[in-house]
Design an enzyme around this catalytic site. Sequence first.
Site, PDB file in Angstrom:
ATOM      1  N   ASP A 487       0.764  -1.196   0.152  1.00 11.97           N
ATOM      2  CA  ASP A 487       0.041  -0.015   0.012  1.00 11.97           C
ATOM      3  C   ASP A 487       0.877   1.171   0.125  1.00 11.97           C
ATOM      4  O   ASP A 487       0.275   2.416  -0.265  1.00 11.97           O
ATOM      5  CB  ASP A 487      -0.906   0.097   1.085  1.00 11.97           C
ATOM      6  CG  ASP A 487      -2.264  -0.643   0.934  1.00 11.97           C
ATOM      7  OD1 ASP A 487      -2.731  -0.706   0.118  1.00 11.97           O
ATOM      8  OD2 ASP A 487      -2.608  -1.116   2.066  1.00 11.97           O
TER       9      ASP A 487
HETATM   10  C1  GLC Z   1      -1.671  -4.071   5.359  1.00  8.26           C
HETATM   11  C2  GLC Z   1      -2.789  -4.089   4.372  1.00  8.26           C
HETATM   12  C3  GLC Z   1      -2.560  -4.985   3.392  1.00  8.26           C
HETATM   13  C4  GLC Z   1      -1.428  -4.542   2.352  1.00  8.26           C
HETATM   14  C5  GLC Z   1       0.064  -4.511   3.670  1.00  8.26           C
HETATM   15  C6  GLC Z   1       1.175  -3.993   2.747  1.00  8.26           C
HETATM   16  O1  GLC Z   1      -1.347  -5.296   6.090  1.00  8.26           O
HETATM   17  O2  GLC Z   1      -3.963  -4.614   5.112  1.00  8.26           O
HETATM   18  O3  GLC Z   1      -3.690  -4.733   2.471  1.00  8.26           O
HETATM   19  O4  GLC Z   1      -1.106  -5.393   1.519  1.00  8.26           O
HETATM   20  O5  GLC Z   1      -0.631  -3.830   4.658  1.00  8.26           O
HETATM   21  O6  GLC Z   1       1.006  -2.708   2.711  1.00  8.26           O
HETATM   22  C1  GLC Z   2      -1.168  -0.633   5.060  1.00  5.86           C
HETATM   23  C2  GLC Z   2       0.048  -0.323   5.371  1.00  5.86           C
HETATM   24  C3  GLC Z   2       0.245   0.824   6.326  1.00  5.86           C
HETATM   25  C4  GLC Z   2      -0.282   2.073   5.632  1.00  5.86           C
HETATM   26  C5  GLC Z   2      -1.903   1.788   5.317  1.00  5.86           C
HETATM   27  C6  GLC Z   2      -2.553   2.851   4.688  1.00  5.86           C
HETATM   28  O1  GLC Z   2      -1.975  -0.904   6.147  1.00  5.86           O
HETATM   29  O2  GLC Z   2       0.585  -1.418   6.314  1.00  5.86           O
HETATM   30  O3  GLC Z   2       1.856   0.817   6.480  1.00  5.86           O
HETATM   31  O4  GLC Z   2      -0.129   3.066   6.379  1.00  5.86           O
HETATM   32  O5  GLC Z   2      -2.029   0.628   4.425  1.00  5.86           O
HETATM   33  O6  GLC Z   2      -3.852   2.610   4.540  1.00  5.86           O
END
Ligand code: GLC
Ligand code: GLC
Length: 815
Positions: A487
């Site tokens: 993300d």
């Molecule tokens: C969090 C989010 C997931 C994403 C991951 C890496 O676990 O829930 O959707 O793939 O972060 O950013």
């Molecule tokens: C996922 C990631 C996190 C980020 C978030 C944003 O959960 O793990 O680092 O801030 O997405 O929505």
Amino acid sequence: MRYGHFDDTRREYVITRPDTPLPWINYLGTDAFFGIISNTAGGYSCYRDARLRRITRYRYNSVPPDSGGRYVYLRDNGSGQYWSPSWQPTQRKLDHYECRHGLSYTQIASAYLGVRAETLYFVPLDETLEIWRLRVSNERDTPADISVFSSVEFCLWDAQDDATNFQRNYSTGEVEVAGGVIYHKTEYRERRDHVAYFACSEPLAGFDTQRAAFLGAYRGWDRPAAVERGESFNSIAHGWSPHGSHHVRLSLAPGETREVVFLLGYWENPRDQKFDPPGSGVINKALVRPVIDRWLQPATVAEGFDRLRESWTSLLSTLRVDTPDGDANRMANIWNPYQCVVTFEMSRSVSLFESGIGRGMGFRDSNQDLLGFVHMAPGRSRARILDLASTQLATGGAYHQFQPLTKRGNNDIGSGFNDDPLWLVLGVAAYLKETGDASILDEPVPYDNAEDSATALYVHLERSLRYTLDRLGPHGLPLIGRADWNDCLNLNCFSDTPGESFQTTVNKDGGGAESVFIAGLFILAAKDLAEIAERRGLAGDASSYRAAAEKMAGSIVEHAWDGAWFRRAYDYFGNAVGSSENAEGQIFVEPQGICVMSGIGVQNGMATRALDSVREHLATAHGIVLLRPAYTRYHVELGEISSYPPGYKENAGVFCHTNPWVMIAEAMVGRGDAAFDYYKRINPSAREEIAEIHRCEPYVYAQMIAGKEAPTHGEAKNSWLTGTAAWNLVAITQWILGIRAEFDGLRIDPVLPAEWPGFTATRRFRDATYEISVRNPAGVSGRVGHLLVGGESIAGTLVPLAPPGATVNVEAVIR
Ligand code: GLC
Ligand code: GLC
């Protein structure tokens, strides 16, 4: 250092001191009524949706931490001393304390001043209420006069509004007290048809429903005025902060134990039967009262608890393993599947790190959660798949999240995360492999929930692949959109505005940023869909998906191989990300995992080369970090990933979700020692001894462990709600132990550590039971050389489907 121990026989984690490094929580509820509960009884409850139907109030990031919960106070009326049998909130030093977190229940027991208290908290199956069963024993040799006070603080339903809209909320609160039951009915007079109730099995000496009365002016939960003086105020809340407290007096003979049952429930009345008498504004209790009366009976409670425990026994019996490694057994048999159920239900909404307000169910998250859940509950998985697919867009794209209460896509976050749709293919494929239920492919499913838009689910899957193929960049690799699985890799976002969301801001036009991760994921999805198509008799479709997968693999080999590992992406300007050309972020873990999983380079040494690079550059004693070296400054062209301090989260933390991909990849190239070594490094049970470093719960995975470049290397955060749960269960059971559901049978393809003499397992699969025994007489990390099914030798490693009800003996020998 430890703060407790596992009780594997009872499937519990036993916490033996209340001051754990962080609150160590558990989950109550398995269907509609949910809550979190900490080892000191902190936490809150909700009905279906943690944002829109919050039942009790909780203050995140409060001081002291984890204050607010399901509190019981005991008062020795002889001396006037009072305490919390769960330690919080009074923090009186108890003579004995023990919290047992079990599967969907928690029991906290303690002793103080010769009084033993034991509270069992759980949500019975198929009910929208939680039970607190309190047992108080007088262990003195003289009679004891004990006051019991219960306490919950009601939330005014919408948790976001509750925490912000004080100008209104301080005036809207309403309650009723009738027949010993406290009803919280804010907004019931108008558009809400639901109330919360708090009931008690014993006659009341008093009650309170206004927080300020119960606590007294300027006091906290640690010394409520009512408890201190030993008498409730019988307050009725008019506005301010509706609260629930019962006061019960117990006269206990020496050695006597008494049981008090409290119920905290949620109830919805049919709109035309809300009031009694009609139009009066008074809650009609005719429907809820029998439920309350039934569950206040100790016998009903005991039965309800037994049923809950049995349902877990049955759920966990789908797959049982017995390996030479105790931590693996414990996680694979108990805690890991348990965490998978919790993540499946809660997605990323309710934990100590997720406030229940910000995030609904994630599209990619829920599809991945399914991978660790589908074998236990195929029916619920089927329903979830259809819900998810209904939020897919006609383009094949997907809403990134949806609200569980409405099942609609969440417009705040929107769409454009280009990996999202491909996960649906993996989710559906896992369901089909597990169940063989091809009828799901013909289910009519709408797009964006729009009327008259439905096509067969199969067409959704086709559009998912098409979505990628319609969006390829200059290197023939998929465009990343807002982000892919990571993300925080926001290659088109270019945000320089403080506070702006990296995920939702308007992206810069014209970017050709490409994702190698999506490319690998596409290959996995395309291969799955090819198999699905073939079984639907669509040989043409199947070969076109295979060709597309092959072409994508070609693009990866041509444009994403960096010499010793796979690159991560190409940025907006066409520069490589995750390459030795870069000063920071030279190597990322995700493409090494996913590209090898998709089969690239397994035959020609590229895969092992990439995995060797992982070991060389990314592996630490606490797991594999996401990238190296960490970004030390903000890179506007990379986005949120470089916003985290080095070593945390996506910026070179051990992002545990990615580690099982490497375990699977290592298993695919036949390196069982490496695969299991990585498995052990992040296995929470194996980290129990370093609890003071790890700090999160030793019974569940955390999303992240601080990486090498972080000052707190080894410290876990964001426990519970993470795709780490599903993927680790997949890695250990399906790839290291090698027991995999496939379309036409059960694959037995273990890749074990050389020193293991073997293992045994039981797997229920398509209504038959497979008793599996794997031996490794040569002490090698090899592959199955010989397979006996029901005593008969068979070629290959696929055990054919047995008739329903059959028990099949499977014996494998590693060579
Ligand atoms: C969090 C989010 C997931 C994403 C991951 C890496 O676990 O829930 O959707 O793939 O972060 O950013
Ligand atoms: C996922 C990631 C996190 C980020 C978030 C944003 O959960 O793990 O680092 O801030 O997405 O929505």
